[in-house]
Design a protein around this motif. Structure first.
Motif, PDB file in Angstrom:
ATOM      1  N   LEU A   1       8.217  -2.982   2.578  1.00 15.30           N
ATOM      2  CA  LEU A   1       7.133  -3.840   2.108  1.00 15.30           C
ATOM      3  C   LEU A   1       6.529  -3.322   0.804  1.00 15.30           C
ATOM      4  CD1 LEU A   1       5.412  -4.569   5.538  1.00 15.30           C
ATOM      5  CD2 LEU A   1       6.978  -6.048   4.259  1.00 15.30           C
ATOM      6  N   ARG A   2       6.913  -2.125   0.397  1.00 18.12           N
ATOM      7  CA  ARG A   2       6.444  -1.520  -0.860  1.00 18.12           C
ATOM      8  C   ARG A   2       6.714  -2.449  -2.039  1.00 18.12           C
ATOM      9  NH1 ARG A   2       5.414  -1.033  -5.289  1.00 18.12           N
ATOM     10  NH2 ARG A   2       5.213   0.770  -6.590  1.00 18.12           N
ATOM     11  N   THR A   3       7.798  -3.191  -1.982  1.00 11.39           N
ATOM     12  CA  THR A   3       8.142  -4.092  -3.081  1.00 11.39           C
ATOM     13  C   THR A   3       7.088  -5.183  -3.280  1.00 11.39           C
ATOM     14  OG1 THR A   3       9.469  -5.511  -1.643  1.00 11.39           O
ATOM     15  CG2 THR A   3      10.622  -3.717  -2.778  1.00 11.39           C
TER      16      THR A   3
ATOM     17  N   HIS B   1       3.221  -7.967  -6.097  1.00 15.99           N
ATOM     18  CA  HIS B   1       3.271  -9.425  -5.984  1.00 15.99           C
ATOM     19  C   HIS B   1       2.104 -10.053  -6.735  1.00 15.99           C
ATOM     20  CE1 HIS B   1       3.466 -13.406  -4.104  1.00 15.99           C
ATOM     21  NE2 HIS B   1       4.701 -13.078  -3.756  1.00 15.99           N
ATOM     22  N   ILE B   2       2.305 -11.262  -7.220  1.00 21.43           N
ATOM     23  CA  ILE B   2       1.267 -11.943  -7.996  1.00 21.43           C
ATOM     24  C   ILE B   2       0.048 -12.317  -7.143  1.00 21.43           C
ATOM     25  CG2 ILE B   2       2.259 -14.243  -7.700  1.00 21.43           C
ATOM     26  CD1 ILE B   2       1.424 -14.752 -10.670  1.00 21.43           C
TER      27      ILE B   2
ATOM     28  N   LEU C   1      -2.459  -7.265  -0.363  1.00 23.56           N
ATOM     29  CA  LEU C   1      -3.362  -6.737   0.662  1.00 23.56           C
ATOM     30  C   LEU C   1      -2.622  -6.556   1.984  1.00 23.56           C
ATOM     31  CD1 LEU C   1      -6.334  -6.037   1.518  1.00 23.56           C
ATOM     32  CD2 LEU C   1      -6.530  -8.446   2.169  1.00 23.56           C
ATOM     33  N   ASN C   2      -1.908  -7.567   2.417  1.00 20.44           N
ATOM     34  CA  ASN C   2      -1.158  -7.481   3.678  1.00 20.44           C
ATOM     35  C   ASN C   2      -0.127  -6.358   3.641  1.00 20.44           C
ATOM     36  OD1 ASN C   2      -2.594  -9.637   4.676  1.00 20.44           O
ATOM     37  ND2 ASN C   2      -0.948 -11.120   4.433  1.00 20.44           N
ATOM     38  N   ALA C   3       0.577  -6.236   2.526  1.00 17.11           N
ATOM     39  CA  ALA C   3       1.589  -5.185   2.403  1.00 17.11           C
ATOM     40  C   ALA C   3       0.942  -3.801   2.445  1.00 17.11           C
ATOM     41  CB  ALA C   3       2.386  -5.358   1.120  1.00 17.11           C
ATOM     42  N   ALA C   4      -0.180  -3.655   1.763  1.00 14.21           N
ATOM     43  CA  ALA C   4      -0.877  -2.362   1.754  1.00 14.21           C
ATOM     44  C   ALA C   4      -1.360  -1.994   3.146  1.00 14.21           C
ATOM     45  CB  ALA C   4      -2.048  -2.406   0.772  1.00 14.21           C
TER      46      ALA C   4
ATOM     47  N   ILE D   1      -6.779  -3.905  -6.083  1.00 15.95           N
ATOM     48  CA  ILE D   1      -7.278  -5.233  -5.690  1.00 15.95           C
ATOM     49  C   ILE D   1      -8.792  -5.272  -5.867  1.00 15.95           C
ATOM     50  CG2 ILE D   1      -7.623  -6.806  -3.737  1.00 15.95           C
ATOM     51  CD1 ILE D   1      -4.824  -5.833  -2.723  1.00 15.95           C
ATOM     52  N   HIS D   2      -9.448  -4.202  -5.437  1.00 17.67           N
ATOM     53  CA  HIS D   2     -10.898  -4.146  -5.582  1.00 17.67           C
ATOM     54  C   HIS D   2     -11.304  -4.035  -7.055  1.00 17.67           C
ATOM     55  CE1 HIS D   2     -14.844  -2.055  -5.637  1.00 17.67           C
ATOM     56  NE2 HIS D   2     -15.114  -3.081  -4.848  1.00 17.67           N
TER      57      HIS D   2
END
Length: 92
Positions: free
Chosen positions: A31-33, A37-38, A44-47, A65-66
């Motif tokens: 999921l690191r890839t 994502h744009i 957020l979900n991947a992190a 993101i923050h």
């Protein structure tokens, strides 16, 4: 109608993360890839999903993101970072 679709998508997401976690070597790393994502919700979900296996990179994604003020996800990101710092959230 929208709520039902959203709930199904969340269920699918949870099933995917669970499946990756159960695979040999905990494959959530793939999921690191999605950290680039744009869409901020995807990042957020991947992190969140990778905090246990890629803690530094996942936290940096949350910080970005923050810092970019990508609301409403920015509020979730800082809340999660604060919970991690306080020790009230421990990734599995």
């Amino acid at each position: 109608m929208i709520t039902g679709r959203y709930n199904r998508l969340v269920d699918d997401y949870i099933a995917l993360v669970d499946e990756l976690r159960l695979r040999k070597g905990d494959q959530r790393r793939v999921l690191r890839t999605l950290f680039d994502h744009i869409k901020p919700q995807v990042r957020l979900n991947a992190a969140i999903a990778t905090l246990a296996v890629l803690p530094d990179e996942a936290r940096e994604t949350l910080r970005l993101i923050h810092a970019r003020r990508e609301y409403p996800q920015a509020a979730d990101a800082i809340g999660l970072l604060n919970a991690l710092e306080r020790g009230t959230y421990i990734p599995e």
